[in-house]
Design a protein around this motif. Structure first.
Motif, PDB file in Angstrom:
ATOM      1  N   ARG A  68      37.018  53.525  37.887  1.00 18.44           N
ATOM      2  CA  ARG A  68      36.935  52.239  37.188  1.00 18.44           C
ATOM      3  C   ARG A  68      38.313  51.826  36.672  1.00 18.44           C
ATOM      4  N   ASP A  69      39.093  52.780  36.182  1.00 18.52           N
ATOM      5  CA  ASP A  69      40.448  52.478  35.711  1.00 18.52           C
ATOM      6  C   ASP A  69      41.325  51.963  36.852  1.00 18.52           C
ATOM      7  N   GLN A  72      40.199  48.425  37.582  1.00 21.99           N
ATOM      8  CA  GLN A  72      40.646  47.510  36.534  1.00 21.99           C
ATOM      9  C   GLN A  72      42.128  47.205  36.675  1.00 21.99           C
ATOM     10  N   ASN A  76      43.930  43.584  37.442  1.00 23.48           N
ATOM     11  CA  ASN A  76      45.009  43.085  36.574  1.00 23.48           C
ATOM     12  C   ASN A  76      46.295  42.771  37.339  1.00 23.48           C
ATOM     13  N   VAL A  94      35.035  46.306  39.340  1.00 21.64           N
ATOM     14  CA  VAL A  94      35.501  45.570  38.165  1.00 21.64           C
ATOM     15  C   VAL A  94      35.735  44.131  38.593  1.00 21.64           C
TER      16      VAL A  94
END
Length: 169
Positions: A68-69, A72, A76, A94
């Protein structure tokens, strides 16, 4: 946390090229997958889904929450509205435009199929067809707050009135 063996900049560059980033092993084992996933991403962008970036990793990080990181960070740092990261043991999605609830529901079916291309198609279908995508969660929270306030006021009025009735008897 982004694992040390993940090069976010390289993944971002690869995504910007054709909406798909694949590990070398997966690309070697499944040579047609990148083109097929790219086609799913094009169809998503042409429909109601928005832009989709799809990452296929060769292995699952020791901490699956890192997926998930990774997603994300790619949302971004790239032009994609939504990024899905898939690995042999798990995955994550995400998005800047889709409700978390609709993503969670769609992600379950995406991860339930071992065919990554079919999983990507299911993700797009389930998110765009989800009734959860149309819910205005801020409005629902406001409505819930108003209902709670009314219940509290009624309860307060009821408890204040009760002692007066017993004193008059």
């Amino acid at each position: 946390m982004i694992p040390d063996n993940i090069d976010i900049d390289a993944l971002a560059r690869d995504l910007e090229d054709d909406a798909v980033a694949m590990g070398a092993e997966m690309r070697e084992q499944h040579p047609a997958m990148e083109e097929e996933l790219s086609r799913v991403a094009e169809e998503a962008a042409d429909g109601e889904f928005g832009t989709l970036g799809y990452v296929v990793l060769d292995s699952t990080p020791p901490v699956t929450a890192d997926l998930r990181d990774i997603a994300q960070e790619l949302v971004n740092t790239t032009s994609f509205d939504t990024v899905a990261v898939r690995s042999p043991g798990s995955g994550a999605v995400v998005s800047d435009i889709h409700a978390r609830a609709s993503l969670e529901a769609a992600q379950h079916e995406m991860l339930g199929t071992p065919d990554y291309v079919e999983g990507a198609s299911l993700l797009v279908r389930d998110v765009t067809g989800s009734p959860l995508a149309d819910v205005d969660w801020a409005q629902m929270a406001l409505l819930g707050g108003v209902v709670l306030a009314v219940v509290l006021v009624l309860a307060l009025l009821f408890t204040r009135r009760r002692p007066l009735e017993t004193q008059n008897l």
